[in-house]
Design an enzyme around this catalytic site. Structure first.
Site, PDB file in Angstrom:
ATOM      1  N   GLU A 167      12.184 128.268  82.668  1.00  0.00           N
ATOM      2  CA  GLU A 167      12.556 127.250  83.652  1.00  0.00           C
ATOM      3  C   GLU A 167      11.747 127.306  84.953  1.00  0.00           C
ATOM      4  O   GLU A 167      12.279 127.657  86.023  1.00  0.00           O
ATOM      5  CB  GLU A 167      14.049 127.359  83.971  1.00  0.00           C
ATOM      6  N   GLU A 350      18.445 128.209  75.254  1.00  0.00           N
ATOM      7  CA  GLU A 350      19.715 128.479  75.933  1.00  0.00           C
ATOM      8  C   GLU A 350      20.646 127.294  75.768  1.00  0.00           C
ATOM      9  O   GLU A 350      20.225 126.136  75.913  1.00  0.00           O
ATOM     10  CB  GLU A 350      19.532 128.699  77.450  1.00  0.00           C
TER      11      GLU A 350
HETATM   12  C1  FCB Z   1      19.834 128.898  83.149  1.00  0.00           C
HETATM   13  C2  FCB Z   1      19.146 130.234  83.376  1.00  0.00           C
HETATM   14  C3  FCB Z   1      19.976 131.416  82.944  1.00  0.00           C
HETATM   15  C4  FCB Z   1      21.445 131.253  83.288  1.00  0.00           C
HETATM   16  C5  FCB Z   1      21.947 129.924  82.782  1.00  0.00           C
HETATM   17  C6  FCB Z   1      23.417 129.697  83.027  1.00  0.00           C
HETATM   18  O1  FCB Z   1      19.320 127.959  84.016  1.00  0.00           O
HETATM   19  O2  FCB Z   1      17.932 130.257  82.691  1.00  0.00           O
HETATM   20  O3  FCB Z   1      19.428 132.571  83.520  1.00  0.00           O
HETATM   21  O4  FCB Z   1      21.620 131.396  84.635  1.00  0.00           O
HETATM   22  O5  FCB Z   1      21.204 128.894  83.385  1.00  0.00           O
END
Ligand code: FCB
Length: 439
Positions: A167, A350
């Site tokens: 990110e 994620e």
């Molecule tokens: C994302 C991050 C991760 C965590 C999640 C909830 O943006 O990559 O580290 O904080 O959110």
């Protein structure tokens, strides 16, 4: 009800974590401080002034954590490397730090869990920062390349799945414009430079990878927020387009075409912001995979008095403990969009939810997480059936952990962590996942 057998046989099912959020051992075995160590120790930055000096103590408990993954039936694990653990001053190798990741990888492989490494999940070496070589400085990209090359050399024989950055939007804009993340600056020009050097560093690391790990696959992880206009008013639609350029396009377009989005570039320049273009063409080096972090959508409304002309509107959908709207459809839309754009294998790197988890006896009844995951699994399957080459799904997160500015107040794990004893307690979602993976 969908089951595992609806997905391809070699599909990766894993959880994701990041070094700073789980490892602890902040000053052990020669580790140097990162910008997050310093930021979290600055009063007023983090919920209740918490820090991740100990976090979940994964550094000492990784074997137990791998056992938990194995027990659930997961076949992959996405984690990040702490740059200052393996290079305390950002440059010279620290054998003890390197050894930790080597042991971690070997233990995963022993348990038939495929390691998937992220090189940068925001914990920049403070020693470089202190010398003025942070992401706003062009040399940061060369230091990152050297760090990446050292990791490829060390682990590339055993680890075949890599991403450079997690990110970049957060590292650049939350870190340098909104000031909410380390290093906590509030300067749009700096954020634009940081984003630029992060993209350059990604390209340089890719070059090193091609030299060193001939049979590996590499890409980047993007915060894939679905941006939608808050209404069908012309102004809101326009504002949403700009917001999409700022959040998504600012990274996607350089990665795809080596160019920044035109409208936003012009807007920034009209405000006296310099948008660099040297080396940008190299950002579009071919990648083997693309990582999608998907949690929610953002509704955007026009805001003439705001710096970039837009603002976030409050959405009508049910929300998570983070206040994020629950919007599974956005995952499908996002996978479609990124696959059409890059035409390379995608991984959901994620996806997950912060719930109000409470422990009762030895159980955490997190129905809210099960419900969220089910709905998102369905959308992943729909995308697969719709032709998207989706290769894996990583739930954020294995363990409850240090959620950046929220400290330990938000719980994302499928495994509960009792922060007093550091005991791990699989939540109901972990038990549900285990059944799903058996199905
Ligand atoms: C994302 C991050 C991760 C965590 C999640 C909830 O943006 O990559 O580290 O904080 O959110």
């Amino acid at each position: 009800m969908i089951s595992r057998s609806d997905f391809p046989k070699d599909f990766l099912w894993g959880t994701a974590t990041s070094a700073y959020q789980i490892e602890g051992a902040a000053n052990e075995d020669g580790k140097g401080p990162s910008i997050w160590d310093v930021f979290s120790h600055t009063p007023g930055k983090i919920y209740m002034n918490q820090n991740a000096d100990i976090a979940t103590d994964h550094y000492h408990r990784y074997e137990e954590d791998i056992k938990i993954m194995k027990e659930i039936g997961l076949n992959a694990y996405r984690f990040s490397i702490s740059w200052p653990r393996v290079m305390p001053d950002g440059r010279k190798k620290n054998e003890k730090g390197m050894n930790f990741y080597e042991k971690l990888v070997d233990k995963l492989l022993e348990n038939e869990i495929t390691p998937f490494i992220t090189l940068y999940h925001w914990d920049y070496p403070y020693a470089l920062y202190e010398r003025g070589i942070d992401w706003t400085h062009p040399d940061s990209a060369f230091y990152f390349r050297d760090y990446a090359a050292a990791m490829f050399e060390r682990l590339g024989d055993r680890v075949k799945l890599w991403t450079t950055h997690n990110e970049p939007w957060c590292a650049a804009f939350l870190g340098y414009y909104f000031g909410e993340h380390a290093p906590g600056h509030k300067d749009l020009q700096e954020a634009i430079y940081a984003a630029h050097n992060i993209l350059r560093s990604h390209a340089l690391a890719l070059e090193a990878f091609r030299e060193i790990v001939k049979d590996g696959k590499i890409g980047i992880v993007h915060m894939a927020i679905k941006v939608e206009p808050a209404s069908d008013k012309e102004g809101d639609i326009r504002a949403a387009e700009l917001a999409d350029q700022a959040i998504n396009g600012w990274f996607l377009q350089p990665l795809k075409e080596g160019k920044y989005p035109e409208d936003l570039r012009r807007l920034l320049e009209s405000k006296g912001i310099k948008v660099p273009d040297e080396d940008l063409d190299i950002a579009a080096k071919p990648m083997d995979l693309f990582g999608v972090n998907y949690y929610t959508r953002l509704l955007i409304k026009s805001c003439p008095e705001c710096e970039l002309g837009y603002d976030i509107a409050r959405g009508p959908l049910p929300k998570t403990e983070m206040g994020w709207e629950i919007y599974p459809q956005g995952l499908y839309d996002t996978l479609k969009r990124y696959y059409e754009l890059f035409e390379i294998p995608l991984y959901i790197t994620e996806n997950g939810i912060a719930c109000k988890d409470e422990i009762e006896g030895d159980a955490v009844n997190d129905e809210c997480r099960i419900d969220y995951l089910k709905k998102h699994f369905e959308m992943a399957l729909k995308a697969l059936k719709g032709g998207v080459d989706l290769k894996g799904y990583f739930i954020w997160s294995l363990l409850d952990n240090f959620e950046w500015t929220h400290g330990y107040s938000k719980r994302f794990g499928i495994v509960y962590v009792d922060y007093k004893t550091l005991r791990r307690i699989p939540k109901k979602s972990a038990i549900w996942l285990k059944e799903f993976l058996k199905s």
